[in-house]
Design an enzyme around this catalytic site. Structure first.
Site, mmCIF file in Angstrom:
data_model
loop_
_atom_site.group_PDB
_atom_site.id
_atom_site.type_symbol
_atom_site.label_atom_id
_atom_site.label_comp_id
_atom_site.label_asym_id
_atom_site.label_seq_id
_atom_site.Cartn_x
_atom_site.Cartn_y
_atom_site.Cartn_z
ATOM 1 N N LEU A 18 0.829 -1.045 0.057
ATOM 2 C CA LEU A 18 -0.151 0.018 0.027
ATOM 3 C C LEU A 18 1.001 1.364 -0.034
ATOM 4 O O LEU A 18 1.424 1.682 1.001
ATOM 5 C CB LEU A 18 -0.748 -0.164 1.174
ATOM 6 C CG LEU A 18 -1.821 -1.067 1.270
ATOM 7 C CD1 LEU A 18 -2.729 -1.213 2.588
ATOM 8 C CD2 LEU A 18 -2.828 -0.966 0.107
ATOM 9 N N GLU A 19 1.019 2.033 -1.167
ATOM 10 C CA GLU A 19 1.922 3.182 -1.239
ATOM 11 C C GLU A 19 1.305 4.546 -1.076
ATOM 12 O O GLU A 19 1.799 5.463 -1.420
ATOM 13 C CB GLU A 19 2.621 2.983 -2.758
ATOM 14 C CG GLU A 19 3.203 1.263 -3.029
ATOM 15 C CD GLU A 19 3.636 1.166 -4.358
ATOM 16 O OE1 GLU A 19 3.587 2.112 -5.247
ATOM 17 O OE2 GLU A 19 4.293 0.054 -4.443
ATOM 18 N N ASN A 20 0.037 4.459 -0.810
ATOM 19 C CA ASN A 20 -0.701 5.697 -0.517
ATOM 20 C C ASN A 20 -1.065 5.935 1.022
ATOM 21 O O ASN A 20 -2.004 6.626 1.293
ATOM 22 C CB ASN A 20 -2.043 5.768 -1.220
ATOM 23 C CG ASN A 20 -1.854 5.670 -2.900
ATOM 24 O OD1 ASN A 20 -1.185 6.352 -3.303
ATOM 25 N ND2 ASN A 20 -2.130 4.579 -3.341
#
Length: 372
Positions: free
Chosen positions: A198-200
Site C-alpha cells: 500500500l503505497e498511499n
C-alpha cells in the site's frame, strides 16, 4: 524530494506521473516495469537430510512431552527458507513477458500475485484473474498452478496494493472486512498469505489488527510480506514501520522498494543516492537497527532497467550489498558496525521483467541468496 515526470499507465491509458509517486513502481517501458523446500534439502545433501530427520524427531518428542501434537510433515515443509527470493508475478500485460504462474522461474521462493483490487466495501479486497490479458489463462489453470508451485516448496501469496491499490483500513469495520476478504481469497485460490504493498499510506493501528485477525484465521504456514517505499521506513515513527513492528510476531519479510526513490538517509545519518551499494546497505541498516529481525529484512530492486523509473542496479550490486550486511565484505563507503548473517534475501519487480531480460536477475541473485 524532487519529482521528475514520467509515464504511467492507469485504466489502459498513458498519463504523466511523478518519479516519486507510487505509480512509478509499475513504470511501463513499452515505449523503447514455503519454505524449507525439497530443493533446500537437496542442497543440504545426505547429511542435511539426516540432521533434519534427527531434529524433527527431537522436536516431535518435545512436543509430545509438552502435551501438544507435533507438526505434520506438510506443516514442517511450509516454512519459508531462511534465505529467500521473492518475485512479483504480473496479473496483467504491460510490455513485459506474459507468464502463467507455472512459468515463474524456479529461483523464486515467494511469489506475490499482483494485485488484489479494492471493492466498494471499505477495507475489502477482491482478486480477479486477467484471463484475456494473459492469453486465455483460466482460473482452473491458475489454481492448479498455485498448488503445483506449493508442491515444489514455494509460497504463493496475494499482493494488496500497487498502482491502483488504495485500500483504506482505518477502523474496526474496515479491518474486519480486510481480514475476511483476504481470507476468502486465500480459500478460493489457495494463497499462502498476503503482501502489503500500500503505497498511499496506511493506519498502523487498524492494519495491524487486520493482519493479526487474518493470521489467526489462516493458522500455521501463514506468510506475510510487505513492500514499503523508502520514505516509509526512514523512521520507526512512520506508520508503515510501526505496522511492521506491530506485526513482528507474524511477519515473514519486509522487502522495501530501493528504487523510484531519490536519495535517502542511511542509518549513519549520511545521504546516499539510489542505485548504489551504499544506498542498499545504509537503508537496510535502519530497519535492522530499528527493531526488525534480520530474517525479516530483504532488498527489493527492479529486475531490469525497464522495470522501474530509477534505481536499477546490476545483480552484482545486490549480491555485494547482501554480502556486506551478512558478512561485512564487499561493502562500499558505508560498512555497518556489525553483520546480520540471518538477513532474509531479496525481492524483485517483477518475474515478468526478469523473464524479459533473460532471467539474468533471478539466475544471479537467486543463486547468491540461496548460498548465503
Amino acid at each position: 524530494m524532487t519529482a521528475h515526470i514520467g509515464l504511467d499507465q492507469l485504466g489502459g491509458r498513458w498519463r504523466p506521473t511523478a518519479v516519486n509517486s507510487p505509480h512509478w513502481r509499475h513504470f511501463h517501458a513499452a515505449f523503447p516495469h514455503r519454505r524449507s523446500s525439497r530443493a533446500s534439502r537437496r542442497r543440504g545433501g545426505a547429511l542435511g537430510t539426516a540432521l533434519a530427520g534427527v531434529a524433527a524427531l527431537a522436536l516431535g518428542a518435545t512436543a509430545l512431552t509438552a502435551g501438544i501434537a507435533p507438526a505434520s510433515a506438510a506443516e514442517q515443509e511450509a516454512a519459508v527458507p531462511a534465505h529467500a527470493l521473492t518475485g512479483y508475478w504480473q496479473n496483467f500485460d504491460n510490455g513485459a513477458t506474459v507468464q502463467t504462474l507455472a512459468d515463474v522461474q524456479d529461483q523464486y521462493d515467494i511469489i506475490a500475485v499482483a494485485f488484489a483490487d479494492a471493492t466498494a466495501t471499505p477495507g475489502a479486497v477482491d482478486f480477479s484473474l486477467d484471463s484475456a490479458g494473459l492469453g486465455g489463462y483460466t482460473e482452473e489453470q491458475f489454481k492448479a498452478d498455485v498448488k503445483a508451485k506449493q508442491a515444489e516448496g514455494k509460497s504463493v501469496i496475494l499482493s494488496v496494493g500497487g498502482e491502483k491499490g488504495t485500500v483504506s483500513v482505518n477502523d474496526d469495520a474496515s479491518a474486519g472486512a480486510f481480514a475476511d476478504s483476504v481470507y476468502a481469497q486465500m480459500q478460493e485460490y489457495g494463497f499462502d498469505g498476503v503482501d502489503i504493498d500500500l503505497e498511499n499510506g496506511l493506519n498502523s493501528t487498524y492494519m495491524s489488527k487486520a493482519l493479526h485477525d487474518l493470521a489467526a484465521k489462516a493458522g500455521s504456514g501463514f506468510v506475510l510480506t510487505m513492500a514499503p517505499q523508502t520514505i516509509d521506513m526512514q523512521s520507526t515513527s512512520n506508520e508503515y514501520f510501526k505496522t511492521a513492528l506491530d506485526v513482528k510476531d507474524i511477519l515473514t519479510v519486509v522487502n522495501m522498494q530501493y528504487y523510484n526513490s531519490g536519495s535517502m538517509l542511511g542509518c549513519d545519518g549520511q545521504v546516499y543516492a539510489q542505485g548504489t551499494v551504499d544506498f542498499l546497505t545504509g537503508l537496510a541498516c535502519i530497519q535492522l537497527e530499528g527493531g526488525l529481525d534480520p530474517a525479516q529484512v530483504g532488498i527489493g530492486v527492479p529486475a531490469s532497467s525497464s522495470a522501474a523509473g530509477g534505481g536499477y542496479v546490476e545483480p552484482g550490486v545486490v549480491n555485494a550489498a547482501l554480502d556486506c550486511l551478512a558478512k561485512g565484505t564487499s561493502c562500499g563507503s558505508f560498512k555497518p558496525d556489525k553483520t546480520y548473517p540471518g538477513i532474509r534475501g531479496a525481492m524483485t519487480w517483477s518475474t515478468n521483467w526478469d523473464a524479459a531480460a533473460g532471467n539474468s536477475w533471478s539466475d544471479a541473485v537467486g543463486a547468491h541468496v540461496h548460498g548465503l
